[in-house]
Design a protein around this motif. Structure first.
Motif, mmCIF file in Angstrom:
data_model
loop_
_atom_site.group_PDB
_atom_site.id
_atom_site.type_symbol
_atom_site.label_atom_id
_atom_site.label_comp_id
_atom_site.label_asym_id
_atom_site.label_seq_id
_atom_site.Cartn_x
_atom_site.Cartn_y
_atom_site.Cartn_z
ATOM 1 N N ASP A 127 0.854 -1.184 0.000
ATOM 2 C CA ASP A 127 0.000 0.000 0.000
ATOM 3 C C ASP A 127 0.890 1.235 0.000
ATOM 4 O O ASP A 127 2.116 1.124 0.093
ATOM 5 C CB ASP A 127 -0.925 0.025 1.215
ATOM 6 N N SER A 150 0.235 8.203 1.499
ATOM 7 C CA SER A 150 0.404 9.357 0.618
ATOM 8 C C SER A 150 0.375 10.673 1.391
ATOM 9 O O SER A 150 -0.132 10.746 2.514
ATOM 10 C CB SER A 150 -0.688 9.372 -0.457
ATOM 11 N N ASP A 184 -5.261 -2.962 -1.883
ATOM 12 C CA ASP A 184 -6.637 -2.512 -2.066
ATOM 13 C C ASP A 184 -6.903 -2.188 -3.535
ATOM 14 O O ASP A 184 -6.012 -2.270 -4.388
ATOM 15 C CB ASP A 184 -6.947 -1.306 -1.166
ATOM 16 N N ASN A 185 -8.137 -1.803 -3.810
ATOM 17 C CA ASN A 185 -8.583 -1.567 -5.188
ATOM 18 C C ASN A 185 -8.470 -0.100 -5.575
ATOM 19 O O ASN A 185 -9.299 0.429 -6.299
ATOM 20 C CB ASN A 185 -10.036 -2.049 -5.337
ATOM 21 N N TYR A 186 -7.439 0.563 -5.069
ATOM 22 C CA TYR A 186 -7.228 1.985 -5.355
ATOM 23 C C TYR A 186 -6.988 2.183 -6.853
ATOM 24 O O TYR A 186 -6.445 1.302 -7.527
ATOM 25 C CB TYR A 186 -6.044 2.485 -4.535
ATOM 26 N N THR A 208 -4.853 3.802 -8.625
ATOM 27 C CA THR A 208 -3.493 3.682 -9.149
ATOM 28 C C THR A 208 -3.041 2.231 -9.256
ATOM 29 O O THR A 208 -2.041 1.938 -9.919
ATOM 30 C CB THR A 208 -2.496 4.437 -8.237
ATOM 31 N N HIS A 209 -3.769 1.308 -8.611
ATOM 32 C CA HIS A 209 -3.381 -0.099 -8.624
ATOM 33 C C HIS A 209 -3.997 -0.885 -9.781
ATOM 34 O O HIS A 209 -3.640 -2.049 -9.976
ATOM 35 C CB HIS A 209 -3.794 -0.783 -7.318
ATOM 36 N N THR A 219 -13.492 -3.402 0.261
ATOM 37 C CA THR A 219 -13.585 -1.951 0.421
ATOM 38 C C THR A 219 -13.857 -1.612 1.886
ATOM 39 O O THR A 219 -14.532 -2.360 2.599
ATOM 40 C CB THR A 219 -14.719 -1.381 -0.448
ATOM 41 N N SER A 241 -9.341 -1.643 5.488
ATOM 42 C CA SER A 241 -7.883 -1.532 5.448
ATOM 43 C C SER A 241 -7.222 -2.302 6.585
ATOM 44 O O SER A 241 -6.038 -2.646 6.501
ATOM 45 C CB SER A 241 -7.470 -0.059 5.503
#
Length: 375
Positions: A180, A183, A263-265, A267-268, A290, A293
């Motif tokens: 992960d 940020s 996770d399903n962010y 950027t991934h 979702t 975390s």
């Protein structure tokens, strides 16, 4: 040499009415914590669990389990309640205590969102110290409030079983990495000098600060060893995530399967990332549900990093901040310790189910109360 034989645990058998009564004590949010735990002990005992197993599951002592198990066997539900203790007789009766608890749980003062010791003392006519003792005895803390969020992921159960299975029984010749990014970590400097701790006085710092830019940390935690691969970037776009995947690839043996928990962010899951992963069939992605975390172990590493290095750190540039982050990672990797995952998927799902039931009961009670007040 002769010794004493081990005394077997008292057998507990429950009728359907007794089981319903105990389950009601366990679920009811007005039940004192101690009483709810005793009910849980008896229910687990009735299911055939040994004292040591019950103690491990409930986080208590086997002697405590044995005591309440024996008390229930002798006196049934009456045995779970505290016995009168010697000393000065109480000046407040049970009905008055029950009314104080009811006010605490079901009403709020007219000028605030929650009760304080003084506001409850004014409402009841008792001393604040008396209110404090009542609240402490029943585990009530009106000044505290916690947050929660339940995942609405339609594949929540499947994802939990998949990821927890990786933690508890990882595949052979495989590496399980929790990935992960943390940020927008701010490089902060206080506006005035920090005053160090001294006897009788904690460390003090000004409440305001000066910002000197931000950085983003991408990290991968090896669940088996506790080692961390970390890299800081100025931004946290898909291109930076792809660079970090290459960093991981350079640091892991090529003959091992790699299981990524992430996770399903956004950027991934860009097309470039998907194409890169598709070219590496020995890399496997496991997506967390979702709003869950907590199931990604690298979040525990981020919490430790924040607590031990970032929150109280002084950084006058992003270079200083990144240097401290990488120094912390080097320290962790010099003596790595993996996080020990103890809960099975069944335990987690059962706990969430109990929480959902309490939430539904609370919501229904609120609707009923609102309806009755409207009439």
């Amino acid at each position: 040499m002769s010794g004493k034989g081990r005394v077997s645990a008292v057998s507990i058998e429950l009728s359907s009415e007794e089981r319903s009564e105990l389950e009601g004590l366990l679920r009811r949010r007005k039940t004192a914590q101690g009483l709810a735990r005793r009910a849980g002990i008896v229910l687990l005992a009735a299911d055939g669990l040994q004292n040591k197993d019950i103690a491990a599951r409930l986080g208590t002592d086997p002697n405590t389990v044995s005591k309440w198990r024996r008390r229930y066997a002798e006196r049934r539900c009456d045995g779970l309640y505290d016995e009168p203790r010697p000393g000065t007789p109480r000046k407040i009766g049970d009905d008055a205590i029950a009314e104080t608890i009811r006010l605490t749980l079901e009403e709020t003062p007219p000028d605030a969102t929650h009760w304080s010791l003084r506001s409850m003392a004014r409402a009841t006519g008792y001393a604040p110290s008396t209110i404090h003792r009542i609240w402490k005895a029943f585990g009530l803390q009106p000044h505290r409030s916690e947050t929660f969020k339940l995942s609405t992921d339609p594949l929540f159960v499947e994802k939990v079983r998949d990821i927890v299975g990786l933690y508890l029984a990882p595949p052979d010749r495989a590496l399980v990495l929790c990935v992960d990014e943390k940020s927008q970590i701010q490089a902060l400097d206080r506006t005035q000098p920090l005053l160090p701790m001294r006897p009788g006085q904690p460390e003090r710092r000004s409440h305001d600060y000066t910002r000197h830019g931000t950085t983003s940390l991408f990290a991968a935690l090896d669940t088996a060893t506790g080692k961390v691969i970390g890299k800081c970037y100025a931004r946290h776009r898909s291109s930076e995530f792809l660079k970090f995947l290459r960093e991981i690839e350079a640091g892991v043996p090529s003959d091992l399967d790699v299981h990524l928990v992430m996770d399903n962010y956004a950027t991934h899951k860009t097309q470039k990332v998907r194409n890169w992963l598709a070219k590496r069939p020995h890399w496997h992605v496991h997506l967390t549900p979702t709003s869950a975390s907590w199931i990604n172990q690298v979040e525990r590493f981020f919490a430790d990093l924040t607590e031990r290095q970032i929150r109280r750190g002084v950084h006058r540039s992003t270079a200083e901040l990144e240097a401290d982050i990488h120094s912390y990672i080097d320290t962790v990797n010099a003596n790595p310790k993996p996080f020990r995952w103890t809960k099975s998927a069944d335990d987690i799902l059962a706990a969430i189910n109990r929480f959902c039931l309490r939430t539904i009961e609370t919501a229904q009670a609120q609707v009923t109360q609102t309806s009755e007040s409207g009439h």
